[in-house]
Enzyme design. Sequence first.
Site, short mmCIF file in Angstrom:
data_model
loop_
_atom_site.label_atom_id
_atom_site.label_comp_id
_atom_site.label_asym_id
_atom_site.label_seq_id
_atom_site.Cartn_x
_atom_site.Cartn_y
_atom_site.Cartn_z
N TRP A 87 0.85 -1.20 0.00
CA TRP A 87 0.00 0.00 0.00
C TRP A 87 0.88 1.25 0.00
O TRP A 87 1.86 1.34 0.74
CB TRP A 87 -0.89 -0.05 1.24
CG TRP A 87 -1.83 1.11 1.41
CD1 TRP A 87 -2.60 1.70 0.46
CD2 TRP A 87 -2.11 1.80 2.64
NE1 TRP A 87 -3.35 2.72 1.01
CE2 TRP A 87 -3.06 2.79 2.35
CE3 TRP A 87 -1.65 1.66 3.95
CZ2 TRP A 87 -3.55 3.66 3.33
CZ3 TRP A 87 -2.14 2.51 4.92
CH2 TRP A 87 -3.09 3.50 4.60
N ASP A 107 -0.77 -5.82 9.35
CA ASP A 107 -1.77 -4.83 8.96
C ASP A 107 -3.01 -5.60 8.54
O ASP A 107 -3.02 -6.28 7.51
CB ASP A 107 -1.25 -3.96 7.81
CG ASP A 107 -2.22 -2.84 7.45
OD1 ASP A 107 -3.30 -2.75 8.07
OD2 ASP A 107 -1.89 -2.05 6.54
N LYS A 142 -13.34 -1.16 6.02
CA LYS A 142 -13.87 -2.02 4.96
C LYS A 142 -14.95 -2.97 5.50
O LYS A 142 -16.05 -3.05 4.95
CB LYS A 142 -12.75 -2.83 4.33
CG LYS A 142 -11.57 -2.01 3.82
CD LYS A 142 -11.94 -1.07 2.71
CE LYS A 142 -10.72 -0.47 2.02
NZ LYS A 142 -9.84 0.31 2.90
#
Length: 454
Positions: A183, A264, A300
């Site tokens: 990311w 993560d 999310k």
Amino acid sequence: MHPQLPSLGAHSSATERRLSSLLRHLEPSPSAAVSMDSQISRFPTSGFDGGSVFAHLVQAPEDPILGVTIAYNKDPSPVKLNLGVGAYRTEEGKPLVLNVVRKAEQLLVSDSTRVKEYLPIVGLADFNKLSAKLILGADSPAIHENRVTTVQCLSGTGSLRVGTEFLARHYHERTIFIPQPTWGNHPKIFTLGGLSVKSYRYYDPATRGLNFQGLMEDLSSAPSGAIVLLHACAHNPTGVDPTLEQWEKIRSLMRSKALLPFFDSAYQGFASGSLDADAQSVRMFVADGGECLVAQSYAKNMGLYGERVGALSIVCRNADVARRVESQLKLVVRPMFSNPPIHGASIVTTILRDKNMFNEWTIELKAMADRIISMRHQLFEALQSRGTPGDWSHIIKQIGMFTFTGLNTEQVAFMTREYHIYMTSDGRISMAGLSSKTVPHLADAIHAAVTRSA
């Protein structure tokens, strides 16, 4: 002109004189006001001379991900398609607020006993306990032995940043190895937080899958004690995850070299549709009794993008260390954002601690995951039916919100220019932004881009 003072009686003449004197001091004379104006006008940051102390600044580039949306919004085309930002969309292309989230909010709003007081530095206590159980498992020995300390943070980004600054202050090794690619915000978070960033091989462009051999070789060469960033599931941007057997080999290697895992976890339940399946990698590392860090986000899997709800959990060797770790985390959080916001964490807590609401959430969560999986199959089949050159099976092999298409920068630019399809320049597309209606348009664009450059 001074205001009329109220009469306080003859015996208060001394008080009146003192008040009059005070008023004269508080009300500047015309000459003093002119003098003050002249002093202010000469102050170098006033800008009165047409200059600015910030005139040397250059225009910063747009964020490579969020900038995609800015470009998309400026495009008047009726067929434009935004596949850049990682946010779920319905089949109609609309943002989704989960029904269970709306129910939780209604419960919170109707509770007249709720107040808006500051939370403690570490956040909402129940939220922290429930978040740790969600990612580590309710039966986790680490939780039962009080070896886990959890602090509420500002979504995944904030959790990563708090963990980074904690490590930079208190961990002996200040190098973190991150997968290549990862990311786009990861290297910025770690660098600004005080760590030195290096990379390890992860994605294989030739197979559009995992470069497991390169990954193991690079971690084997990492210095003992180094920090390693691991995507818990649904690797961003590639959608390529190790198998459970590969995870076990990664765990064994990292423990043998005393490498510190920093997970993560941004997509728990959102990748496969199963909260437990998507947490297996993390739980594997916790089960061996070793230490690790886990950053969680509810953006999310609960659709709470704008609420900025997240947590950082640090699994320690024993309860005493965990208490001391928490005390030091407070010293990181306090000057950073003082304490976290209450609303989003209250939504999560309301859902996680109520059995019926939790079950409703898992159903809605699986529906989102299943729709994304369906979009993968539809796109793969559409490319096959068009005879698009190349092997596109990676689209259905990858998992989670994103697909790393393998399209190059020139092909991406062509698709944006000719088909009004917006994505990041590395060819990453958000499968959550697709629908059955827009899959043919995307397939046409990919086919044209690939055959044009073939």
